[in-house]
Motif scaffolding. Sequence first.
Motif, PDB file in Angstrom:
ATOM      1  N   LEU A  60       1.326  -3.882 -11.675  1.00  0.00           N
ATOM      2  CA  LEU A  60       0.503  -4.855 -10.968  1.00  0.00           C
ATOM      3  C   LEU A  60      -0.907  -4.294 -10.789  1.00  0.00           C
ATOM      4  O   LEU A  60      -1.118  -3.320 -10.073  1.00  0.00           O
ATOM      5  CB  LEU A  60       1.120  -5.172  -9.598  1.00  0.00           C
ATOM      6  CG  LEU A  60       0.398  -6.231  -8.752  1.00  0.00           C
ATOM      7  CD1 LEU A  60       0.544  -7.609  -9.380  1.00  0.00           C
ATOM      8  CD2 LEU A  60       0.937  -6.243  -7.324  1.00  0.00           C
ATOM      9  N   ASP A  64      -4.187  -8.933 -11.864  1.00  0.00           N
ATOM     10  CA  ASP A  64      -2.935  -9.663 -11.644  1.00  0.00           C
ATOM     11  C   ASP A  64      -2.879 -10.229 -10.234  1.00  0.00           C
ATOM     12  O   ASP A  64      -2.432 -11.362 -10.024  1.00  0.00           O
ATOM     13  CB  ASP A  64      -1.735  -8.740 -11.875  1.00  0.00           C
ATOM     14  CG  ASP A  64      -1.704  -8.162 -13.279  1.00  0.00           C
ATOM     15  OD1 ASP A  64      -1.944  -8.922 -14.235  1.00  0.00           O
ATOM     16  OD2 ASP A  64      -1.460  -6.949 -13.410  1.00  0.00           O
ATOM     17  N   ARG A  67      -5.153 -13.265 -10.052  1.00  0.00           N
ATOM     18  CA  ARG A  67      -4.592 -14.410 -10.779  1.00  0.00           C
ATOM     19  C   ARG A  67      -3.436 -15.040 -10.019  1.00  0.00           C
ATOM     20  O   ARG A  67      -3.297 -16.270  -9.990  1.00  0.00           O
ATOM     21  CB  ARG A  67      -4.143 -13.974 -12.176  1.00  0.00           C
ATOM     22  CG  ARG A  67      -5.285 -13.891 -13.190  1.00  0.00           C
ATOM     23  CD  ARG A  67      -4.742 -13.826 -14.609  1.00  0.00           C
ATOM     24  NE  ARG A  67      -4.096 -12.552 -14.857  1.00  0.00           N
ATOM     25  CZ  ARG A  67      -4.704 -11.487 -15.387  1.00  0.00           C
ATOM     26  NH1 ARG A  67      -5.985 -11.553 -15.704  1.00  0.00           N
ATOM     27  NH2 ARG A  67      -4.048 -10.363 -15.597  1.00  0.00           N
ATOM     28  N   ARG A  68      -2.603 -14.209  -9.394  1.00  0.00           N
ATOM     29  CA  ARG A  68      -1.456 -14.764  -8.657  1.00  0.00           C
ATOM     30  C   ARG A  68      -1.910 -15.561  -7.432  1.00  0.00           C
ATOM     31  O   ARG A  68      -1.370 -16.632  -7.160  1.00  0.00           O
ATOM     32  CB  ARG A  68      -0.517 -13.629  -8.237  1.00  0.00           C
ATOM     33  CG  ARG A  68       0.232 -13.002  -9.402  1.00  0.00           C
ATOM     34  CD  ARG A  68       1.310 -12.057  -8.898  1.00  0.00           C
ATOM     35  NE  ARG A  68       1.919 -11.294  -9.973  1.00  0.00           N
ATOM     36  CZ  ARG A  68       2.907 -10.427  -9.802  1.00  0.00           C
ATOM     37  NH1 ARG A  68       3.414 -10.222  -8.603  1.00  0.00           N
ATOM     38  NH2 ARG A  68       3.406  -9.778 -10.840  1.00  0.00           N
ATOM     39  N   ALA A  71      -3.295 -18.801  -8.689  1.00  0.00           N
ATOM     40  CA  ALA A  71      -2.258 -19.733  -9.136  1.00  0.00           C
ATOM     41  C   ALA A  71      -1.643 -20.494  -7.960  1.00  0.00           C
ATOM     42  O   ALA A  71      -1.168 -21.625  -8.118  1.00  0.00           O
ATOM     43  CB  ALA A  71      -1.171 -18.971  -9.893  1.00  0.00           C
ATOM     44  N   MET A  72      -1.652 -19.891  -6.788  1.00  0.00           N
ATOM     45  CA  MET A  72      -1.135 -20.569  -5.585  1.00  0.00           C
ATOM     46  C   MET A  72      -2.174 -21.494  -4.959  1.00  0.00           C
ATOM     47  O   MET A  72      -1.849 -22.255  -4.045  1.00  0.00           O
ATOM     48  CB  MET A  72      -0.741 -19.531  -4.518  1.00  0.00           C
ATOM     49  CG  MET A  72       0.309 -18.552  -4.898  1.00  0.00           C
ATOM     50  SD  MET A  72       0.532 -17.371  -3.520  1.00  0.00           S
ATOM     51  CE  MET A  72       0.853 -15.864  -4.407  1.00  0.00           C
ATOM     52  N   ALA A  98       5.969 -16.636  -2.279  1.00  0.00           N
ATOM     53  CA  ALA A  98       5.066 -15.956  -3.213  1.00  0.00           C
ATOM     54  C   ALA A  98       3.925 -15.259  -2.480  1.00  0.00           C
ATOM     55  O   ALA A  98       3.548 -14.132  -2.823  1.00  0.00           O
ATOM     56  CB  ALA A  98       4.520 -16.963  -4.224  1.00  0.00           C
ATOM     57  N   LEU A 102       3.348 -11.106  -2.283  1.00  0.00           N
ATOM     58  CA  LEU A 102       2.141 -10.513  -2.843  1.00  0.00           C
ATOM     59  C   LEU A 102       1.347  -9.766  -1.782  1.00  0.00           C
ATOM     60  O   LEU A 102       0.815  -8.678  -2.033  1.00  0.00           O
ATOM     61  CB  LEU A 102       1.283 -11.600  -3.493  1.00  0.00           C
ATOM     62  CG  LEU A 102       0.084 -11.126  -4.320  1.00  0.00           C
ATOM     63  CD1 LEU A 102       0.487 -10.064  -5.340  1.00  0.00           C
ATOM     64  CD2 LEU A 102      -0.576 -12.311  -5.013  1.00  0.00           C
TER      65      LEU A 102
END
Length: 413
Positions: A60, A64, A67-68, A71-72, A98, A102
């Motif tokens: 990770l 990353d 981006r995560r 994405a949410m 999520a 994270l």
Amino acid sequence: MEFINAVLPNGLEVVAECNPQAVSAAFGFFVRTGARDEAVAEAGVSHFLEHMAFKGRGSLRSDDINRRFDAMGATCNAYTSEESTGYFAAVLPEFQTAAVRLLAELLRPELRPDDFEMERQVILEEINMYEDQPPFGADDRLRAAFFGSHPLSHSVLGTRQSISEMTREVMIDYHRRRYAPANVVLAAAGNVDFGRLVDEARAAAADWEGLPAVVVRQAPEHRTERLILHKPSAAMEYILRLSPAPPAGHPLRAAATVLAAVVGDEVGSRLFWELVDPGRAESAGVSFHEFFDAGFLAADLVCEPEDASENYAIFHRVFRSVQTEGVRADEVNQARNKLLSRIALGQERPSQRLFAVAADWIYDRRYRPISAVLEEISAVTADTIGEFLTLFPLTLSAAAAVGPLALFPWEDA
């Protein structure tokens, strides 16, 4: 609206203000550690570590992580203060799992050597920028003068020397001691599934280890110093002033908030009518800041250098008048109404309630609904502020002037 809390076997605390009617949710891990908890060789490590948290661990990486969250559709960030460090995100309720997973990853970074050296340069540049922009580091200098040897005198950023000399091993040791699960609160607000939140916290923190953090609290002895920081390149003169105020949880904290609005609210306060509205100064205001064992009222004045002497005389006169004569009932009523509106409107969103819920738990391990906060402000009277002025006199102040003036006529020195 329901408040629920739980404590995991490893000491991690989970607190939430659950509102099933909300259309969003906010989550954050808040660590009871900050600049005041740092030794001399660790100066700035809390803030440095906050930066490192976003570098990730294992496969990770920082890209990353970004981006995560993207994405949410999350709004996310972090902060470091004198007493706490927070990592938080606001999302739609369906992204609760999520988001929590994270955020939990951020609290256990790998602290890779190459990331450490890269981020060291980022922090050093941040220190340079801080000292090159108004008020040119004067607030740190003034706080150090005001608090003396008390740990609240520490700078969040640290110094060029401390950051330049800091080793990765120092950060690893600090993280092990201060990021122990018993020193962390997972807070949430909004449309939160609390049962699932506890399960997510248990899974995310299953392997978290660390020593219980040692917490030292001590009342400071305030110093009444006057500083002049000559900055020939500055276009304006900046005057900063600190005076004592109650610590977090003190019964007069609401009085401090109302008094700050009476004297230095951005519109309609005494300083506004005396200095800003007539065009004498660019800005003049007062704010209340509270900590575990102390607090202060911070006042500031920004004006043209040639007007600084006369404006400071007015500035000082306003504080002296409040201290000797108190405040009027109509001023208190107006300040209360403004604060009640701001608090009610500002706290309607889960992303804002998150910080209030977390702060109350970090400082007092108690929950205060919005209604309780509004009641505290509503109860403040001119007499209450009189009690405040007796216990926390405005005359016990430290001040700094920074700008093109090499000399400054401190009328109250």
